[in-house]
Design a protein around this motif. Structure first.
Motif, PDB file in Angstrom:
ATOM      1  N   SER A   7      15.079   6.804  -1.747  1.00  0.00           N
ATOM      2  CA  SER A   7      16.010   6.171  -1.080  1.00  0.00           C
ATOM      3  C   SER A   7      15.559   5.542  -0.495  1.00  0.00           C
ATOM      4  CB  SER A   7      16.865   7.669  -0.832  1.00  0.00           C
ATOM      5  OG  SER A   7      17.945   6.666  -0.263  1.00  0.00           O
ATOM      6  N   ILE A   8      15.201   6.188   1.221  1.00  0.00           N
ATOM      7  CA  ILE A   8      14.903   5.296   2.001  1.00  0.00           C
ATOM      8  C   ILE A   8      13.492   3.785   1.421  1.00  0.00           C
ATOM      9  CG2 ILE A   8      13.404   4.725   3.851  1.00  0.00           C
ATOM     10  CD1 ILE A   8      14.312   8.294   5.097  1.00  0.00           C
ATOM     11  N   HIS A   9      12.395   3.871   0.894  1.00  0.00           N
ATOM     12  CA  HIS A   9      11.080   3.158   0.806  1.00  0.00           C
ATOM     13  C   HIS A   9      12.252   1.792  -0.793  1.00  0.00           C
ATOM     14  CE1 HIS A   9       7.959   4.076   1.968  1.00  0.00           C
ATOM     15  NE2 HIS A   9       8.807   5.777   2.387  1.00  0.00           N
ATOM     16  N   ASP A  10      13.741   1.941  -1.304  1.00  0.00           N
ATOM     17  CA  ASP A  10      14.297   0.970  -2.280  1.00  0.00           C
ATOM     18  C   ASP A  10      15.049   0.477  -1.408  1.00  0.00           C
ATOM     19  OD1 ASP A  10      14.266   1.693  -5.074  1.00  0.00           O
ATOM     20  OD2 ASP A  10      12.827   2.859  -4.245  1.00  0.00           O
ATOM     21  N   THR A  11      15.955   1.341   0.000  1.00  0.00           N
ATOM     22  CA  THR A  11      16.377   0.940   0.667  1.00  0.00           C
ATOM     23  C   THR A  11      15.898  -0.764   1.349  1.00  0.00           C
ATOM     24  OG1 THR A  11      17.849   2.682   0.892  1.00  0.00           O
ATOM     25  CG2 THR A  11      18.139   1.091   2.118  1.00  0.00           C
ATOM     26  N   ILE A  12      14.764   0.072   1.391  1.00  0.00           N
ATOM     27  CA  ILE A  12      13.781  -1.207   2.254  1.00  0.00           C
ATOM     28  C   ILE A  12      13.894  -1.833   1.771  1.00  0.00           C
ATOM     29  CG2 ILE A  12      11.801  -1.339   3.798  1.00  0.00           C
ATOM     30  CD1 ILE A  12      11.561   1.706   4.492  1.00  0.00           C
ATOM     31  N   ALA A  13      13.741  -2.160   0.223  1.00  0.00           N
ATOM     32  CA  ALA A  13      13.431  -3.275  -0.976  1.00  0.00           C
ATOM     33  C   ALA A  13      14.285  -3.803  -0.689  1.00  0.00           C
ATOM     34  CB  ALA A  13      12.938  -2.686  -2.236  1.00  0.00           C
ATOM     35  N   LEU A  14      15.540  -3.566  -0.767  1.00  0.00           N
ATOM     36  CA  LEU A  14      16.457  -3.559  -1.110  1.00  0.00           C
ATOM     37  C   LEU A  14      16.251  -4.923   0.463  1.00  0.00           C
ATOM     38  CD1 LEU A  14      19.822  -4.790  -1.860  1.00  0.00           C
ATOM     39  CD2 LEU A  14      20.575  -2.877  -1.086  1.00  0.00           C
ATOM     40  N   SER A  15      16.289  -4.519   1.971  1.00  0.00           N
ATOM     41  CA  SER A  15      15.939  -5.806   2.404  1.00  0.00           C
ATOM     42  C   SER A  15      15.369  -6.914   2.379  1.00  0.00           C
ATOM     43  CB  SER A  15      15.962  -4.730   3.679  1.00  0.00           C
ATOM     44  OG  SER A  15      16.233  -5.671   5.517  1.00  0.00           O
ATOM     45  N   ASN A  16      14.222  -6.527   1.681  1.00  0.00           N
ATOM     46  CA  ASN A  16      12.950  -7.002   1.813  1.00  0.00           C
ATOM     47  C   ASN A  16      13.524  -8.176   0.767  1.00  0.00           C
ATOM     48  OD1 ASN A  16      11.456  -5.911   3.859  1.00  0.00           O
ATOM     49  ND2 ASN A  16      10.162  -4.800   1.674  1.00  0.00           N
ATOM     50  N   SER A  65      13.156   2.095 -16.455  1.00  0.00           N
ATOM     51  CA  SER A  65      13.558   0.814 -15.044  1.00  0.00           C
ATOM     52  C   SER A  65      12.607   0.364 -14.712  1.00  0.00           C
ATOM     53  CB  SER A  65      14.224   1.859 -14.252  1.00  0.00           C
ATOM     54  OG  SER A  65      13.662   2.710 -13.767  1.00  0.00           O
ATOM     55  N   MET A  66      12.982  -0.472 -13.522  1.00  0.00           N
ATOM     56  CA  MET A  66      11.427  -0.972 -12.188  1.00  0.00           C
ATOM     57  C   MET A  66      11.356   0.610 -11.919  1.00  0.00           C
ATOM     58  SD  MET A  66      12.796  -4.386 -11.246  1.00  0.00           S
ATOM     59  CE  MET A  66      11.604  -4.174  -9.283  1.00  0.00           C
ATOM     60  N   ASN A  67       9.812   0.929 -10.941  1.00  0.00           N
ATOM     61  CA  ASN A  67       9.459   1.498 -10.347  1.00  0.00           C
ATOM     62  C   ASN A  67       9.854   1.847  -9.168  1.00  0.00           C
ATOM     63  OD1 ASN A  67       6.864   2.991 -10.848  1.00  0.00           O
ATOM     64  ND2 ASN A  67       5.656   1.048 -11.092  1.00  0.00           N
ATOM     65  N   TYR A  68      10.111   3.087  -8.503  1.00  0.00           N
ATOM     66  CA  TYR A  68      10.273   3.512  -7.396  1.00  0.00           C
ATOM     67  C   TYR A  68       9.631   2.257  -6.247  1.00  0.00           C
ATOM     68  CZ  TYR A  68      13.744   6.577  -8.370  1.00  0.00           C
ATOM     69  OH  TYR A  68      14.779   7.594  -8.705  1.00  0.00           O
ATOM     70  N   GLN A  69      10.122   2.329  -5.172  1.00  0.00           N
ATOM     71  CA  GLN A  69       9.281   0.630  -4.164  1.00  0.00           C
ATOM     72  C   GLN A  69       8.218   2.068  -3.608  1.00  0.00           C
ATOM     73  OE1 GLN A  69       9.954  -2.203  -3.206  1.00  0.00           O
ATOM     74  NE2 GLN A  69       8.697  -2.133  -1.464  1.00  0.00           N
ATOM     75  N   ILE A  70       8.244   2.994  -4.074  1.00  0.00           N
ATOM     76  CA  ILE A  70       7.306   3.935  -3.373  1.00  0.00           C
ATOM     77  C   ILE A  70       6.280   4.194  -4.024  1.00  0.00           C
ATOM     78  CG2 ILE A  70       8.488   6.198  -3.913  1.00  0.00           C
ATOM     79  CD1 ILE A  70       7.064   7.144  -1.168  1.00  0.00           C
ATOM     80  N   ASP A  71       6.590   4.075  -5.441  1.00  0.00           N
ATOM     81  CA  ASP A  71       5.619   4.410  -6.143  1.00  0.00           C
ATOM     82  C   ASP A  71       5.058   3.036  -6.815  1.00  0.00           C
ATOM     83  OD1 ASP A  71       5.775   6.462  -6.070  1.00  0.00           O
ATOM     84  OD2 ASP A  71       7.240   6.864  -8.062  1.00  0.00           O
ATOM     85  N   ALA A  72       5.851   2.177  -6.647  1.00  0.00           N
ATOM     86  CA  ALA A  72       5.095   0.537  -6.914  1.00  0.00           C
ATOM     87  C   ALA A  72       3.548  -0.087  -6.137  1.00  0.00           C
ATOM     88  CB  ALA A  72       6.370  -0.630  -6.962  1.00  0.00           C
ATOM     89  N   LYS A  73       3.125  -0.865  -7.182  1.00  0.00           N
ATOM     90  CA  LYS A  73       1.483  -0.723  -6.788  1.00  0.00           C
ATOM     91  C   LYS A  73       1.691  -2.092  -6.013  1.00  0.00           C
ATOM     92  CE  LYS A  73      -1.624   0.468 -10.958  1.00  0.00           C
ATOM     93  NZ  LYS A  73      -1.710   0.005 -11.911  1.00  0.00           N
ATOM     94  N   GLU A  74       1.000  -2.310  -4.905  1.00  0.00           N
ATOM     95  CA  GLU A  74       0.343  -3.768  -4.033  1.00  0.00           C
ATOM     96  C   GLU A  74       1.046  -4.873  -5.003  1.00  0.00           C
ATOM     97  OE1 GLU A  74      -2.280  -5.248   0.122  1.00  0.00           O
ATOM     98  OE2 GLU A  74      -2.254  -3.821  -0.669  1.00  0.00           O
TER      99      GLU A  74
END
Length: 519
Positions: free
Chosen positions: A313-322, A261-270
């Motif tokens: 979960s919070i960081h991936d919810t923010i990723a969806l918002s983005n 899968s793709m990285n969790y948002q919290i683990d993804a590089k900039e």
């Protein structure tokens, strides 16, 4: 009845005439209306105008965002977390991109076999308007009838281009619900074969699950996709160069994490492409005069909540918002032709904003201390602990560095406010670490009730750490599975008003069919 209606209409006409006469007496300089101040003609013009306003063209561009496992708790915790961070822990929220949409509905999520749905039956309801049994994708519970998805209808009947995106595997249940028809969501190879034959224009996100089949001796699904005319892209540099004229495309994230899968948002590089980047590229290659439909799934919200990792979960919810922000930018250019929906298939984990240990208080700013997801901690740390039988004092140091939790001795030496273990919590952690070394993850049937309630099927050490950080911050989970909560439906754009109210998840499909006028 007819006489009474005519009498009422006559009285209304007289009233309108009187108002116009009075207005004329008070303002003799007004220009005459197009109907020559004829009340009946004005009423007819008004009714015609109203009818024209009611009849709008079908939405030409449709975005459907699905936060897998995301209901109000996941959305609100992300909003409150952002607010707390920006306001030094004070009680403030910061709305996600879709929280101010003008229309908000609620959808029930039960399926044919349970009040608590799984993703396969939930997406079948959303994509085809039909209830089915848990684990089934776009077929009835007898597995004899196939259902056509809204994406398939729009492609065949209106010639829309179709894009399917996800942060998990591209042949996972939710994305599969728009192109596949299988008696089991676990038929990953067969689902991949249907993807290759779908004729859809743009796939992006995680890689195939079981690309060579469960026996690993079949032709690669990537090769099958290429044989069916898909350009398979596996690097960001190639993805950046992709243009609409390149034709049917499958983009696989360059950096893949757990289960491809793709990285969790919290683990993804900039500089690593996130869901928003794939949405933006999708808009570029799908935009055309006929129209397009795009489904984008934030799939790892669900995975994080299954493992009770609130921060991931919070960081991936923010990723969806983005990602939704990219659709909003497109909507601003085409407001009368674009419809954006943001919803979910179900809630996962029974997330609650509140914990017995903090009563009416929350300390959401604590959550910023977590630097990596549970999955990355398992891979990069816990696997080595098992191999090397690492001493507990070293484990505590790693927990402090990655989650901000520490013993009272470490807290005394720290120069900043700390999140300190109580003696009870430290004992829970020791017991969890001993189980990680001796047993590790286990199936529910191989565990006692107490063991399952403590650890689920997760790594005992890791889930205990996330539980402690969640609880000390004022959040808690009551399940490792899905729940029966309704899910929100946020809507903006052409036809958005249809999505207000409280209804069944099958109605999302029915409303899309009505708006798009497909059969």
């Amino acid at each position: 009845m007819k006489k009474r209606r005519n009498f009422i209409l006559s009285m209304v006409s007289i009233a309108v005439l009187c108002v116009n006469l009075l207005a004329g007496c008070g303002n003799t300089g007004n220009k005459p209306s197009a109907s020559g101040n004829n009340p009946k003609a004005e009423a007819e013009v008004s009714q015609t105008t109203a009818k024209k306003e009611e009849v709008k063209a079908p939405p030409k561009y449709v975005f459907l965002f699905i936060g897998d496992g995301m209901s109000f708790p996941q959305i609100q915790s992300a909003s409150y977390y952002l607010g707390a961070l920006e306001n030094d822990g004070k009680v403030e929220d910061k709305k996600l991109s879709f929280m101010d949409f003008p229309v908000i509905g609620n959808a029930k999520t039960f399926d044919k076999t349970s009040f608590i749905t799984d993703s396969a039956s939930a997406v079948t309801a959303i994509a085809t308007g039909n209830k089915t049994s848990s684990g089934t994708i776009n077929m009835d519970e007898s597995f004899t009838k196939k259902y056509e998805s809204i994406a398939e209808k729009l492609k065949k009947q209106l010639g829309y281009k179709i894009g399917i995106l996800t942060s998990v595997n591209i042949n996972h249940a939710t994305p599969a619900g728009f192109y596949a028809h299988q008696d089991s969501r676990d038929n990953y190879y067969e689902i991949g074969e249907e993807l290759a034959k779908s004729g859809f224009d743009y796939f992006a996100g995680g890689g195939f699950k079981e690309p060579a089949g469960d026996k690993e001796d079949q032709k690669s699904l990537y090769d099958l996709a290429q044989e069916n005319g898909y350009k398979v892209i596996k690097t960001q540099e190639e993805a950046k160069k992709l243009k609409a004229e390149d034709g049917k495309t499958l983009i696989v994230a360059e950096t893949l994490a757990d289960s491809d899968s793709m990285n969790y948002q919290i683990d993804a590089k900039e500089d690593e492409w996130k869901l928003a980047d794939y949405v933006q590229k999708g808009i570029e290659v799908l935009d055309n005069d006929k129209g397009f439909f795009m489904m984008a799934e934030g799939g790892k919200i669900d995975w994080a909540c299954h493992s009770n990792d609130a921060v991931a979960s919070i960081h991936d919810t923010i990723a969806l918002s983005n990602a939704v922000k990219k659709a909003l930018e497109f909507y601003e250019k085409h407001p009368d032709e674009t419809l954006i929906l943001v919803t979910a298939d179900h809630e996962t984990g029974g997330l609650s904003l509140g914990d017995a240990g903090t009563n009416y208080d929350t300390y959401l700013k604590n959550l910023q201390k977590q630097r990596i997801s549970f999955a990355k901690f398992d891979k990069e740390y816990v696997s080595k602990y098992k191999e090397n039988k690492t001493d507990f004092s070293t484990v505590l140091k790693d927990i402090k560095d990655n989650f901000g939790l520490m013993s009272s001795d470490d807290a005394d030496a720290a120069k900043e406010p700390s999140i300190v273990f109580t003696e009870y919590e430290l004992n829970l952690l020791k017991e969890a670490y001993e189980r990680t070394l001796s047993v590790g993850t286990a199936k529910q049937e191989d565990m006692s009730q107490e063991e399952y309630e403590l650890y689920g099927t997760c790594e005992p050490l890791t889930v205990t750490v996330t539980h402690l950080l969640d609880n000390k911050s004022g959040l808690s989970f009551n399940s490792y599975s899905h729940t029966g909560l309704p899910v929100p439906v946020y809507a903006i754009g052409s036809g958005a008003q249809q999505f207000g109210g409280y209804y069944d998840n099958t109605d999302i499909f029915k409303k899309l069919v009505e708006l798009s006028e497909v059969k």
